[in-house]
Design a protein around this motif. Structure first.
Motif, PDB file in Angstrom:
ATOM      1  N   THR A  11       0.815  -1.213   0.000  1.00  0.00           N
ATOM      2  CA  THR A  11       0.000   0.000   0.000  1.00  0.00           C
ATOM      3  C   THR A  11       0.850   1.265   0.000  1.00  0.00           C
ATOM      4  O   THR A  11       0.308   2.372  -0.054  1.00  0.00           O
ATOM      5  CB  THR A  11      -0.934   0.026   1.225  1.00  0.00           C
ATOM      6  N   ARG A  41       0.583   3.777  -8.295  1.00  0.00           N
ATOM      7  CA  ARG A  41       0.130   3.947  -6.922  1.00  0.00           C
ATOM      8  C   ARG A  41      -0.014   5.423  -6.646  1.00  0.00           C
ATOM      9  O   ARG A  41       0.556   6.275  -7.336  1.00  0.00           O
ATOM     10  CB  ARG A  41       1.135   3.324  -5.935  1.00  0.00           C
ATOM     11  N   ALA A  53       1.577   7.587  -1.543  1.00  0.00           N
ATOM     12  CA  ALA A  53       2.003   6.285  -0.978  1.00  0.00           C
ATOM     13  C   ALA A  53       3.429   6.359  -0.505  1.00  0.00           C
ATOM     14  O   ALA A  53       4.251   7.083  -1.052  1.00  0.00           O
ATOM     15  CB  ALA A  53       1.859   5.214  -2.042  1.00  0.00           C
TER      16      ALA A  53
END
Length: 338
Positions: free
Chosen positions: A245, A334, A338
């Motif tokens: 993540t 992403r 992040a």
């Protein structure tokens, strides 16, 4: 006629006597290969332990043991030792099975982020030719390079050769006796602390790409297991897991480990792929180039398993005793946060 008969009858005995030393060596080799198979497939493969400095060193030679097992099978066939032949064939199959994925390219994940070219090079106590290193970076259009065994003189020589012109951002810890390491990058770096304490410097940094993508890089240099197997394991165990993540993570350098070591496979299990294995090039060796001994694969680039590995190469650079490892990856998309 009697003498002739005795001669004919003694010929098989003579052949058997002649084959006895070869048979003894063959049986001895088969026993040794069998013990190695237990080490690789059971102790390391099942229980996840590489043992002491001697067994850890032996595990790096697994591809060569497979060749020895093949040779034993051929000799057993020639000597008509059926039992040894069957055992050797079983050992060949069992030990070769883990090697098969290393020569087969994997399907790559869908990744829509930017391209990144990553390389790692052990400088052989700072002796690698700085001009050759800079030329390698230019020719391969490297975006981020980890340098191992970087001392003060090598650091200065690389700057004088123009490394800063192509990779202007650095996090460097030059030091003698093979301890120093650095990260040099095309894009801005922010120093991090991602790896645990180690004898060799293992700097880490967050690199910010022009589109806002963040990549976290660790310059890996684990202590050799022949020096201290316990510390080698702790160096590898302290490397950060991938963060699905967060920023994409890349571990690049001299792991002093191969895919036949459980300690290295544990790092992969933390969310990484080995660029060489992913492209079917994992039997390509990286060390030693200029010293005696069977070459093995100690240098690696590990990337987040969400990234697509497009290519891999091991390249001779200057006077280093290691080959540089270089890969191109397509990063996953992403969030910039992040």
């Amino acid at each position: 006629m009697v003498a002739s008969t005795e001669t004919r009858e003694s010929a098989p005995d003579a052949r058997r006597r002649a084959g006895t030393p070869a048979s003894a060596l063959l049986v001895t080799a088969s026993v040794g290969i069998s013990l190695f198979a237990v080490l690789r497939l059971v102790v390391s493969g099942v229980f996840g332990h590489d043992g002491n400095r001697y067994t850890a060193a032996a595990l790096a030679l697994t591809p060569y043991v497979v060749l020895v097992a093949v040779g034993s099978a051929v000799i057993a066939a020639v000597l008509r030792r059926r039992g040894v032949l069957v055992l050797s064939a079983v050992l060949v199959v069992a030990l070769a099975a883990p090697l098969v994925p290393r020569v087969l390219a994997d399907a790559q994940p869908e990744a829509g982020g930017p391209l990144l070219r990553v390389a790692a090079l052990n400088l052989y106590f700072g002796q690698a030719d700085p001009g050759a290193v800079v030329e390698f970076v230019r020719e391969r259009e490297i975006d981020v390079l980890t340098l191992l065994e970087l001392d003060e003189s090598a650091h200065a020589a690389l700057e004088a050769a123009g490394l800063g012109d192509v990779l202007p951002h650095t996090v460097a810890y030059p030091a003698g006796a093979g301890v120093g390491s650095a990260i040099a990058a095309r894009y801005p770096l922010t120093e991090l602390d991602l790896s645990g304490p180690s004898v060799f410097a293992q700097p880490s940094a967050r690199m910010s790409l022009p589109d806002g993508t963040a990549v976290e890089v660790v310059a890996v240099h684990a202590l050799p297991p022949v020096t201290d197997a316990t510390r080698w394991r702790s160096d590898l165990a302290a490397l950060p897991a991938a963060d699905p993540t967060g920023a994409v993570r890349v571990l690049a350098g001299d792991f002093n480990a191969t895919l036949d070591h459980a300690a290295f496979r544990d790092v992969l299990d933390a969310g990484y792929v080995d660029a060489a294995e992913s492209t079917g090039e994992a039997l390509v060796t990286t060390w030693p180039r200029r010293r005696l001994g069977p070459p093995v694969t100690l240098d690696h680039v590990l990337v987040d398993e969400a990234a697509a590995v497009l290519d891999f190469a091991a390249v001779d650079v200057g006077a280093s005793d290691h080959r540089a490892v270089v890969t191109t990856v397509r990063l996953p998309q992403r969030s910039a946060d992040a």
